[in-house]
Motif scaffolding. Structure first.
Motif, PDB file in Angstrom:
ATOM      1  N   VAL A  37       0.837  -1.208   0.000  1.00 56.04           N
ATOM      2  CA  VAL A  37       0.000   0.000   0.000  1.00 56.04           C
ATOM      3  C   VAL A  37       0.870   1.256   0.000  1.00 56.04           C
ATOM      4  CG1 VAL A  37      -1.701   1.317   1.313  1.00 56.04           C
ATOM      5  CG2 VAL A  37      -1.954  -1.158   1.091  1.00 56.04           C
ATOM      6  N   VAL A  38       1.951   1.248   0.800  1.00 54.92           N
ATOM      7  CA  VAL A  38       2.865   2.396   0.821  1.00 54.92           C
ATOM      8  C   VAL A  38       3.492   2.596  -0.556  1.00 54.92           C
ATOM      9  CG1 VAL A  38       5.031   3.265   1.775  1.00 54.92           C
ATOM     10  CG2 VAL A  38       3.341   2.222   3.287  1.00 54.92           C
ATOM     11  N   LEU A  39       3.907   1.505  -1.194  1.00 53.92           N
ATOM     12  CA  LEU A  39       4.508   1.602  -2.519  1.00 53.92           C
ATOM     13  C   LEU A  39       3.523   2.172  -3.538  1.00 53.92           C
ATOM     14  CD1 LEU A  39       6.767   1.047  -4.543  1.00 53.92           C
ATOM     15  CD2 LEU A  39       5.999  -1.329  -4.664  1.00 53.92           C
ATOM     16  N   LEU A  40       2.279   1.694  -3.503  1.00 54.31           N
ATOM     17  CA  LEU A  40       1.269   2.219  -4.424  1.00 54.31           C
ATOM     18  C   LEU A  40       0.979   3.691  -4.144  1.00 54.31           C
ATOM     19  CD1 LEU A  40      -1.253  -0.773  -4.544  1.00 54.31           C
ATOM     20  CD2 LEU A  40       0.285  -0.025  -6.362  1.00 54.31           C
ATOM     21  N   SER A  41       0.981   4.074  -2.867  1.00 51.85           N
ATOM     22  CA  SER A  41       0.740   5.474  -2.519  1.00 51.85           C
ATOM     23  C   SER A  41       1.862   6.372  -3.039  1.00 51.85           C
ATOM     24  CB  SER A  41       0.610   5.609  -0.997  1.00 51.85           C
ATOM     25  OG  SER A  41       0.309   6.933  -0.632  1.00 51.85           O
ATOM     26  N   VAL A  42       3.103   5.936  -2.860  1.00 51.92           N
ATOM     27  CA  VAL A  42       4.233   6.706  -3.375  1.00 51.92           C
ATOM     28  C   VAL A  42       4.156   6.813  -4.895  1.00 51.92           C
ATOM     29  CG1 VAL A  42       6.743   6.704  -3.651  1.00 51.92           C
ATOM     30  CG2 VAL A  42       5.734   6.147  -1.431  1.00 51.92           C
ATOM     31  N   THR A  43       3.829   5.707  -5.554  1.00 52.49           N
ATOM     32  CA  THR A  43       3.716   5.719  -7.015  1.00 52.49           C
ATOM     33  C   THR A  43       2.608   6.662  -7.470  1.00 52.49           C
ATOM     34  OG1 THR A  43       4.464   3.410  -7.064  1.00 52.49           O
ATOM     35  CG2 THR A  43       3.412   4.263  -9.048  1.00 52.49           C
ATOM     36  N   ARG A  44       1.497   6.673  -6.745  1.00 49.71           N
ATOM     37  CA  ARG A  44       0.397   7.585  -7.090  1.00 49.71           C
ATOM     38  C   ARG A  44       0.844   9.039  -6.992  1.00 49.71           C
ATOM     39  NH1 ARG A  44      -2.858  10.509  -4.098  1.00 49.71           N
ATOM     40  NH2 ARG A  44      -2.239   9.489  -2.156  1.00 49.71           N
ATOM     41  N   LEU A  45       1.595   9.368  -5.943  1.00 47.98           N
ATOM     42  CA  LEU A  45       2.064  10.744  -5.787  1.00 47.98           C
ATOM     43  C   LEU A  45       3.058  11.134  -6.870  1.00 47.98           C
ATOM     44  CD1 LEU A  45       2.552  10.926  -1.903  1.00 47.98           C
ATOM     45  CD2 LEU A  45       0.736  11.983  -3.254  1.00 47.98           C
ATOM     46  N   THR A  47       3.452   9.727  -9.975  1.00 52.11           N
ATOM     47  CA  THR A  47       2.937   9.671 -11.349  1.00 52.11           C
ATOM     48  C   THR A  47       1.627  10.418 -11.539  1.00 52.11           C
ATOM     49  OG1 THR A  47       1.730   7.611 -10.912  1.00 52.11           O
ATOM     50  CG2 THR A  47       4.017   7.419 -11.669  1.00 52.11           C
ATOM     51  N   GLY A  48       0.892  10.646 -10.466  1.00 53.56           N
ATOM     52  CA  GLY A  48      -0.419  11.280 -10.600  1.00 53.56           C
ATOM     53  C   GLY A  48      -1.508  10.336 -11.056  1.00 53.56           C
ATOM     54  N   ALA A  49      -1.240   9.026 -11.088  1.00 48.83           N
ATOM     55  CA  ALA A  49      -2.245   8.037 -11.495  1.00 48.83           C
ATOM     56  C   ALA A  49      -3.136   7.709 -10.298  1.00 48.83           C
ATOM     57  CB  ALA A  49      -1.561   6.771 -12.020  1.00 48.83           C
ATOM     58  N   THR A  50      -4.167   8.508 -10.103  1.00 48.30           N
ATOM     59  CA  THR A  50      -5.018   8.363  -8.919  1.00 48.30           C
ATOM     60  C   THR A  50      -5.816   7.074  -8.907  1.00 48.30           C
ATOM     61  OG1 THR A  50      -6.766   9.615 -10.042  1.00 48.30           O
ATOM     62  CG2 THR A  50      -5.229  10.856  -8.669  1.00 48.30           C
ATOM     63  N   ASP A  51      -5.932   6.414 -10.043  1.00 46.73           N
ATOM     64  CA  ASP A  51      -6.745   5.204 -10.105  1.00 46.73           C
ATOM     65  C   ASP A  51      -6.060   3.985  -9.498  1.00 46.73           C
ATOM     66  OD1 ASP A  51      -9.377   4.676 -10.882  1.00 46.73           O
ATOM     67  OD2 ASP A  51      -8.712   3.454 -12.558  1.00 46.73           O
ATOM     68  N   LEU A  52      -4.790   4.107  -9.147  1.00 48.59           N
ATOM     69  CA  LEU A  52      -4.070   2.948  -8.608  1.00 48.59           C
ATOM     70  C   LEU A  52      -4.718   2.412  -7.340  1.00 48.59           C
ATOM     71  CD1 LEU A  52      -0.293   3.871  -9.072  1.00 48.59           C
ATOM     72  CD2 LEU A  52      -1.600   2.124 -10.288  1.00 48.59           C
ATOM     73  N   THR A  53      -5.215   3.304  -6.487  1.00 52.52           N
ATOM     74  CA  THR A  53      -5.816   2.871  -5.224  1.00 52.52           C
ATOM     75  C   THR A  53      -7.233   3.411  -5.058  1.00 52.52           C
ATOM     76  OG1 THR A  53      -4.767   4.767  -4.119  1.00 52.52           O
ATOM     77  CG2 THR A  53      -3.608   2.663  -4.027  1.00 52.52           C
ATOM     78  N   VAL A 337      -1.456   1.643 -16.309  1.00 51.60           N
ATOM     79  CA  VAL A 337      -0.477   0.577 -16.577  1.00 51.60           C
ATOM     80  C   VAL A 337       0.927   1.160 -16.642  1.00 51.60           C
ATOM     81  CG1 VAL A 337       0.230  -1.187 -18.226  1.00 51.60           C
ATOM     82  CG2 VAL A 337      -2.187  -0.861 -17.724  1.00 51.60           C
ATOM     83  N   HIS A 338       1.069   2.388 -17.182  1.00 57.56           N
ATOM     84  CA  HIS A 338       2.380   3.030 -17.206  1.00 57.56           C
ATOM     85  C   HIS A 338       2.874   3.282 -15.787  1.00 57.56           C
ATOM     86  CE1 HIS A 338       5.129   6.562 -17.462  1.00 57.56           C
ATOM     87  NE2 HIS A 338       5.628   5.845 -18.461  1.00 57.56           N
ATOM     88  N   ALA A 339       2.003   3.738 -14.881  1.00 56.22           N
ATOM     89  CA  ALA A 339       2.397   3.935 -13.485  1.00 56.22           C
ATOM     90  C   ALA A 339       2.773   2.610 -12.830  1.00 56.22           C
ATOM     91  CB  ALA A 339       1.255   4.598 -12.715  1.00 56.22           C
ATOM     92  N   LEU A 340       2.127   1.562 -13.276  1.00 53.79           N
ATOM     93  CA  LEU A 340       2.415   0.241 -12.704  1.00 53.79           C
ATOM     94  C   LEU A 340       3.826  -0.226 -13.057  1.00 53.79           C
ATOM     95  CD1 LEU A 340       0.574  -1.515 -10.951  1.00 53.79           C
ATOM     96  CD2 LEU A 340       0.052  -2.885 -12.982  1.00 53.79           C
ATOM     97  N   LEU A 341       4.407   0.303 -14.144  1.00 50.84           N
ATOM     98  CA  LEU A 341       5.780  -0.047 -14.498  1.00 50.84           C
ATOM     99  C   LEU A 341       6.755   0.350 -13.392  1.00 50.84           C
ATOM    100  CD1 LEU A 341       5.930   0.978 -18.274  1.00 50.84           C
ATOM    101  CD2 LEU A 341       5.815  -1.336 -17.326  1.00 50.84           C
ATOM    102  N   THR A 383       5.619   8.196 -21.534  1.00 51.51           N
ATOM    103  CA  THR A 383       4.578   8.841 -20.730  1.00 51.51           C
ATOM    104  C   THR A 383       3.279   8.047 -20.710  1.00 51.51           C
ATOM    105  OG1 THR A 383       3.892  10.137 -22.670  1.00 51.51           O
ATOM    106  CG2 THR A 383       5.492  11.141 -21.146  1.00 51.51           C
ATOM    107  N   THR A 384       3.168   7.091 -21.589  1.00 50.71           N
ATOM    108  CA  THR A 384       1.986   6.242 -21.623  1.00 50.71           C
ATOM    109  C   THR A 384       2.379   4.895 -22.207  1.00 50.71           C
ATOM    110  OG1 THR A 384      -0.323   6.062 -22.351  1.00 50.71           O
ATOM    111  CG2 THR A 384       1.257   6.994 -23.913  1.00 50.71           C
ATOM    112  N   VAL A 385       1.457   3.973 -22.177  1.00 49.33           N
ATOM    113  CA  VAL A 385       1.704   2.628 -22.698  1.00 49.33           C
ATOM    114  C   VAL A 385       0.750   2.402 -23.859  1.00 49.33           C
ATOM    115  CG1 VAL A 385       1.624   0.162 -22.163  1.00 49.33           C
ATOM    116  CG2 VAL A 385       2.459   1.769 -20.461  1.00 49.33           C
TER     117      VAL A 385
END
Length: 425
Positions: A37-45, A47-53, A337-341, A383-385
């Motif tokens: 969850v911490v990793l996904l939160s950091v990634t969201r901040l 990349t700006g991909a709010t849909d991750l969580t 999916v790009h943020a998931l990379l 910037t995208t996939v």
């Protein structure tokens, strides 16, 4: 031994300490979930991909994980008894058609759930007759059931759904759906926390809201089948005998276990669970039955079972992972999916450190490190996939997970081995 007046003694051989076996416990699971969850939160901040969580992504991930998990649970029951079941896809196909037909014929979605389980069980019965009674190769029988499931449902659709208003040769009319349930009093408060986009707090709020609101009753039933299967297979005498048929069937026979009966029971349950997964697709995930609705989820369920090392908990984790990637590519496609990379790059780098420091496997650590760098470079330079990649993201995830988990897999010893009563050990 003496030589030249000196007494020589042989130095004792010191064996290197055996590596400690890694055990999965509740504290370990909770720690891993928190770290993720911490990793996904950091990634969201970053990349700006709010849909991750987001609650929507989590809710969709659970819904998409259910048919995969049910198919994998079916494979678990079958293979724990020593019968390889790659016919899960065909049994799911039968479940999709029977689920829609039962719901329409009786006007009740739960009648469709029962009909889907019966349809899958019929496919399981055919597989059991071929493999257990007649000794047909398990792979050949499974492939035949996959082909048969598609052909039978296509024929049945033409003589049933095509005659109904709103139906056709390859689809049914709209079907009644099971109800949904939400935990009262949590939706609005968690939605406000989620909309703040705060580090960790908003992510936890989104995850919890996605798990506790607008959840199908069918989903609740499917989730309950995971601990139930664990209890039956690992905490009852019936489960012990069934698992012995997949490990040492001759030894089980010598203790009075009817190996044939237990194999039949396991494959029937396997088919029923796969059929439930198919019924979920036509009753919950969609508004009607459509030809090709399973989309290979039976095979992904089989991969989830292997990833879970033939255990219900690991299987559920694998199904959730595949459902999550599927949900991301359906909701936001390239952005998520790009943020998931970035998440993948960090996880693979962590795996490289673990292999080097704990397991002392230098070569594997170097390969994992190179893979982590390559994924990060792709993330940094794009910037995208492409949409072509996002559509196959769940399948690529399946291959990556299986390749990384291959080192620790241990299937039942007699899985897929032909058995005949009275044979020598």
């Amino acid at each position: 031994m003496s030589e030249g007046g000196l007494t020589l003694t042989k130095a004792p051989v010191v064996e290197p300490p055996k590596p400690r076996r890694f055990r999965v416990t509740w504290p370990v699971l909770l720690s891993a979930f928190g770290a993720l969850v911490v990793l996904l939160s950091v990634t969201r901040l970053v990349t700006g991909a709010t849909d991750l969580t987001s609650a929507g992504a989590v809710n969709a991930a659970v819904a998409l994980a259910v048919p995969i998990g049910l198919a994998g649970l079916g494979g678990l029951w079958s293979e724990r008894a020593g019968v390889v079941n790659i016919g899960l896809e065909g049994m799911m196909v039968l479940g999709t058609w029977c689920g829609a037909w039962g719901a329409l014929h009786f006007g009740n979605p739960w009648a469709g759930v029962l009909a889907g389980a019966i349809g899958g069980a019929l496919g399981g019965l055919l597989h059991a007759i071929a493999t257990v009674t007649f000794g047909v190769d398990h792979i050949i029988s499974g492939v035949a059931i996959n082909i048969l499931g598609v052909g039978v449902t296509e024929f049945l659709s033409k003589i049933t759904f095509a005659q109904m208003p709103g139906g056709g040769d390859s689809q049914s009319p709209p079907v009644p759906k099971p109800g949904q349930v939400s935990v009262p009093g949590v939706g609005d408060g968690l939605a406000a926390l989620e909309s703040g986009h705060w580090f960790l707090v908003s992510d936890l709020a989104g995850i919890v809201r996605g798990l506790l609101t607008n959840v199908s009753l069918f989903t609740v039933l499917a989730i309950a089948l995971v601990p139930l299967s664990y209890y039956v297979l690992w905490r009852t005498a019936f489960g012990l005998r069934l698992r012995s048929c997949g490990e040492r069937p001759v030894a089980a026979e010598s203790l009075g276990v009817n190996v044939y009966s237990y194999k039949y029971a396991a494959v029937l349950v396997s088919g029923a669970l796969a059929g439930l997964g198919g019924a979920f697709l036509s009753l919950v995930a969609a508004t009607a039955y459509r030809e090709g609705q399973t989309g290979g989820r039976g095979f992904i369920g089989l991969a989830a079972m292997i990833f879970g090392n033939w255990r219900p908990g690991g299987l559920a984790a694998g199904a959730t992972l595949f459902g999550y990637t599927d949900a991301l590519q359906l909701r936001r496609g390239g952005e998520s999916v790009h943020a998931l990379l970035l998440v993948v790059a960090i996880l693979v780098a962590a795996a490289a450190v673990y292999q080097l420091v704990v397991q002392r496997r230098t070569r594997a650590a170097v390969i994992s490190g190179i893979a982590a760098v390559a994924v990060f470079v792709v993330f940094a330079l794009t910037t995208t996939v492409p949409s072509e990649f996002t559509s196959v993201a769940p399948h690529i995830t399946t291959l990556l997970v299986l390749s990384l988990a291959a080192q620790r897999l241990r299937p039942p010893a007699a899985d897929g081995v032909p058995y005949r009563r009275g044979q020598a050990k």
